[in-house]
Design a protein around this motif. Structure first.
Motif, mmCIF file in Angstrom:
data_model
loop_
_atom_site.group_PDB
_atom_site.id
_atom_site.type_symbol
_atom_site.label_atom_id
_atom_site.label_comp_id
_atom_site.label_asym_id
_atom_site.label_seq_id
_atom_site.Cartn_x
_atom_site.Cartn_y
_atom_site.Cartn_z
ATOM 1 N N SER A 230 0.911 -1.117 0.003
ATOM 2 C CA SER A 230 -0.063 0.045 0.028
ATOM 3 C C SER A 230 0.755 1.263 -0.192
ATOM 4 O O SER A 230 1.939 1.050 0.482
ATOM 5 C CB SER A 230 -0.983 0.061 1.282
ATOM 6 O OG SER A 230 -0.017 0.133 2.328
ATOM 7 N N MET A 231 0.290 2.348 -0.143
ATOM 8 C CA MET A 231 1.082 3.520 -0.382
ATOM 9 C C MET A 231 1.536 3.857 1.301
ATOM 10 O O MET A 231 2.843 4.104 1.708
ATOM 11 C CB MET A 231 0.370 4.997 -0.667
ATOM 12 C CG MET A 231 -0.134 4.752 -1.987
ATOM 13 S SD MET A 231 -1.020 6.370 -2.583
ATOM 14 C CE MET A 231 0.425 7.521 -2.475
ATOM 15 N N GLU A 232 0.941 3.562 2.206
ATOM 16 C CA GLU A 232 1.059 3.722 3.635
ATOM 17 C C GLU A 232 2.340 2.786 4.087
ATOM 18 O O GLU A 232 3.416 3.078 4.716
ATOM 19 C CB GLU A 232 0.184 3.470 4.553
ATOM 20 C CG GLU A 232 -1.128 4.633 4.342
ATOM 21 C CD GLU A 232 -1.760 4.248 3.039
ATOM 22 O OE1 GLU A 232 -1.959 3.391 2.610
ATOM 23 O OE2 GLU A 232 -2.443 5.436 2.470
ATOM 24 N N SER A 233 2.100 1.625 3.744
ATOM 25 C CA SER A 233 3.212 0.535 3.996
ATOM 26 C C SER A 233 4.576 0.770 3.310
ATOM 27 O O SER A 233 5.496 0.631 3.837
ATOM 28 C CB SER A 233 2.766 -0.828 3.777
ATOM 29 O OG SER A 233 2.633 -1.228 2.410
ATOM 30 N N ALA A 234 4.446 1.474 2.202
ATOM 31 C CA ALA A 234 5.915 1.836 1.382
ATOM 32 C C ALA A 234 6.241 3.053 1.994
ATOM 33 O O ALA A 234 7.580 3.193 2.058
ATOM 34 C CB ALA A 234 5.440 2.075 -0.399
ATOM 35 N N LYS A 235 5.322 3.758 2.601
ATOM 36 C CA LYS A 235 5.969 4.990 2.820
ATOM 37 C C LYS A 235 6.798 4.868 4.276
ATOM 38 O O LYS A 235 7.862 5.511 4.569
ATOM 39 C CB LYS A 235 4.892 6.283 3.213
ATOM 40 C CG LYS A 235 4.250 6.859 1.941
ATOM 41 C CD LYS A 235 3.125 7.796 2.087
ATOM 42 C CE LYS A 235 2.565 8.671 1.010
ATOM 43 N NZ LYS A 235 1.658 9.649 1.232
ATOM 44 N N ASP A 236 6.063 4.048 4.925
ATOM 45 C CA ASP A 236 6.722 3.833 6.412
ATOM 46 C C ASP A 236 7.657 2.747 6.459
ATOM 47 O O ASP A 236 8.305 2.337 7.513
ATOM 48 C CB ASP A 236 5.764 3.520 7.482
ATOM 49 C CG ASP A 236 4.859 2.324 7.332
ATOM 50 O OD1 ASP A 236 5.444 1.577 6.626
ATOM 51 O OD2 ASP A 236 3.694 2.315 7.615
ATOM 52 N N LYS A 237 7.984 2.490 5.026
ATOM 53 C CA LYS A 237 8.994 1.294 5.049
ATOM 54 C C LYS A 237 8.741 -0.256 5.631
ATOM 55 O O LYS A 237 9.640 -0.849 5.904
ATOM 56 C CB LYS A 237 10.508 1.619 5.273
ATOM 57 C CG LYS A 237 10.732 2.880 4.339
ATOM 58 C CD LYS A 237 12.185 3.389 4.678
ATOM 59 C CE LYS A 237 12.353 4.670 3.798
ATOM 60 N NZ LYS A 237 13.797 5.270 4.094
ATOM 61 N N THR A 238 7.585 -0.536 5.841
ATOM 62 C CA THR A 238 7.246 -1.734 6.487
ATOM 63 C C THR A 238 6.740 -2.773 5.389
ATOM 64 O O THR A 238 6.855 -4.259 5.467
ATOM 65 C CB THR A 238 5.773 -1.813 7.413
ATOM 66 O OG1 THR A 238 4.899 -1.171 6.760
ATOM 67 C CG2 THR A 238 6.274 -0.826 8.792
ATOM 68 N N TYR A 239 6.506 -2.450 4.288
ATOM 69 C CA TYR A 239 6.506 -3.462 3.023
ATOM 70 C C TYR A 239 7.796 -3.644 2.371
ATOM 71 O O TYR A 239 8.502 -2.683 2.068
ATOM 72 C CB TYR A 239 5.475 -2.794 2.018
ATOM 73 C CG TYR A 239 5.162 -3.714 1.103
ATOM 74 C CD1 TYR A 239 4.509 -4.916 1.322
ATOM 75 C CD2 TYR A 239 5.771 -3.577 -0.448
ATOM 76 C CE1 TYR A 239 4.268 -5.895 0.393
ATOM 77 C CE2 TYR A 239 5.285 -4.400 -0.982
ATOM 78 C CZ TYR A 239 4.476 -5.610 -1.092
ATOM 79 O OH TYR A 239 4.410 -6.470 -2.122
ATOM 80 N N PRO A 240 8.318 -4.921 2.155
ATOM 81 C CA PRO A 240 9.556 -4.925 1.926
ATOM 82 C C PRO A 240 10.007 -5.043 0.410
ATOM 83 O O PRO A 240 11.120 -4.818 0.239
ATOM 84 C CB PRO A 240 9.832 -6.403 2.511
ATOM 85 C CG PRO A 240 8.553 -7.000 2.445
ATOM 86 C CD PRO A 240 7.674 -6.015 2.602
ATOM 87 N N ILE A 241 8.920 -4.772 -0.378
ATOM 88 C CA ILE A 241 9.287 -5.050 -1.603
ATOM 89 C C ILE A 241 9.085 -3.891 -2.588
ATOM 90 O O ILE A 241 8.032 -3.598 -3.268
ATOM 91 C CB ILE A 241 8.385 -6.045 -2.589
ATOM 92 C CG1 ILE A 241 8.615 -7.604 -1.816
ATOM 93 C CG2 ILE A 241 9.209 -6.287 -3.915
ATOM 94 C CD1 ILE A 241 7.800 -8.493 -2.289
ATOM 95 N N SER A 242 9.856 -2.809 -2.008
ATOM 96 C CA SER A 242 9.725 -1.303 -2.665
ATOM 97 C C SER A 242 10.890 -0.939 -3.487
ATOM 98 O O SER A 242 11.981 -1.531 -3.329
ATOM 99 C CB SER A 242 9.569 -0.191 -1.710
ATOM 100 O OG SER A 242 8.373 -0.389 -0.620
ATOM 101 N N ARG A 243 10.475 -0.179 -4.538
ATOM 102 C CA ARG A 243 11.498 0.299 -5.473
ATOM 103 C C ARG A 243 11.491 1.429 -6.056
ATOM 104 O O ARG A 243 10.374 2.115 -6.200
ATOM 105 C CB ARG A 243 11.805 -0.715 -6.503
ATOM 106 C CG ARG A 243 10.292 -0.935 -7.532
ATOM 107 C CD ARG A 243 10.418 -1.789 -8.565
ATOM 108 N NE ARG A 243 8.972 -1.684 -8.825
ATOM 109 C CZ ARG A 243 8.620 -2.166 -10.137
ATOM 110 N NH1 ARG A 243 9.497 -2.816 -11.104
ATOM 111 N NH2 ARG A 243 7.418 -2.359 -10.601
ATOM 112 N N PRO A 244 12.372 2.412 -6.428
ATOM 113 C CA PRO A 244 12.340 3.531 -7.090
ATOM 114 C C PRO A 244 12.026 3.605 -8.570
ATOM 115 O O PRO A 244 12.440 2.443 -9.165
ATOM 116 C CB PRO A 244 13.719 4.232 -6.872
ATOM 117 C CG PRO A 244 14.550 3.094 -6.667
ATOM 118 C CD PRO A 244 13.789 2.134 -5.926
ATOM 119 N N LEU A 245 11.259 4.442 -8.992
ATOM 120 C CA LEU A 245 10.998 4.360 -10.541
ATOM 121 C C LEU A 245 11.636 5.747 -11.309
ATOM 122 O O LEU A 245 11.686 6.596 -10.716
ATOM 123 C CB LEU A 245 9.611 4.659 -10.775
ATOM 124 C CG LEU A 245 8.712 3.586 -10.204
ATOM 125 C CD1 LEU A 245 7.155 3.720 -10.381
ATOM 126 C CD2 LEU A 245 9.141 2.078 -10.532
#
Length: 282
Positions: A230-245
């Motif tokens: 989610s946007m929230e879990s990506a923002k607080d970095k709790t979601y582990p599969i995030s990446r820059p575009l």
């Protein structure tokens, strides 16, 4: 989060404001092209739509096809901006240098890469290790991970995709995809295939989630905690599969692309990033 469905294959959008009536030299200087990542494509489409409203003398085209396709087009001089969902590879940097291209890499958004299944799948969460075994072919049936006794049908992007590369490196621990994996030419095709196949699993950018698929919670601590994209879990970095575009361009094209890039990174541009479904970078 606004849900966005993009056409199945290379979605292209060409605006030719000002009616194309001005002189050919002026028209040529005001043409701007973007090509590459399907993940970045909805963002490119939305920003150029808004940018064109206040810059009616500019003509912009945007085409998907994968990060590798975009970088190749930049190397060959066939696009002004390459859209990428991964950083440049070593061999790409070398080819750019050989062509005399001084590549500038701009991060324009952050994505939470979602692992998706059919909406009726009873499985709600997987560990990174389970996902790796599914995509490498070691786990073949949903009952092995708490689901029904049904074959797992794995869809992936083609190897020209930045998402394909990112998923292999950061989720599959750099292991190879199974030979049985079904490769799709575009992210839209993946969303459609998973929505129509009960045993399917794949991965897409956050902006591609819709009601016909289900995003799984994932664990990167061997099942201790599970977090959904989610946007929230990506923002607080709790979601582990995030990446820059990224947007990547030749520094010699700075004057040509500056106004559009400034808009993309402005407060208005960052609002568009959130509307599309990604996370602003500033």
């Amino acid at each position: 989060m606004k849900k966005i469905i993009v056409s199945l294959f290379a979605l292209s959008l060409l605006f030719a404001c000002n009616g194309g009536q001005k002189g050919s030299q002026e028209s040529k200087s005001n043409n701007l092209s973007l090509k590459g990542s399907d993940t970045v494509l909805p963002l490119g489409q939305a920003t150029l739509e808004q940018f064109m409203k206040t810059n009616p003398g500019v003509s912009i085209s945007v085409v998907g096809g994968g990060s590798g396709t975009g970088v190749t087009a930049l190397i060959d001089g066939n696009t002004d901006i390459a859209m990428c969902s991964r950083d440049l590879k070593g061999e790409e940097k070398l080819k750019l240098k050989e062509k005399g291209i001084d590549a500038v890499v701009k991060s324009v958004a952050v994505d939470a890469l979602a692992v998706i299944v059919h909406k009726d799948n009873k499985v709600d969460q997987l560990t990174r290790e389970q996902i790796e075994k599914i995509f490498t072919g070691e786990i073949k049936n949903w009952k092995e991970v708490g689901g029904e006794d049904a074959e797992i049908v794995v869809y992936s992007r083609e190897n020209s995709s930045g998402t394909y590369e990112f998923f292999k490196e950061h989720v599959m621990d750099k292991k190879n995809y199974a030979s049985t994996v079904l490769n799709m030419p575009a992210t839209g095709a993946i969303v459609q295939s998973v929505s129509q196949t009960k045993g399917a699993i794949s991965y897409v950018g956050l902006a591609y989630l819709n009601a016909d698929t289900k995003a799984l919670k994932v664990s990167y601590d061997q099942g201790a905690t599970f977090t959904g994209p989610s946007m929230e879990s990506a923002k607080d970095k709790t979601y582990p599969i995030s990446r820059p575009l990224f947007y990547i361009y030749d520094s010699k094209s700075e004057a040509k692309v500056k106004a559009y890039l400034d808009f993309c990174l402005s407060a208005e541009g960052m609002k568009i990033v959130e509307t599309v479904g990604y996370i602003p970078v500033q």
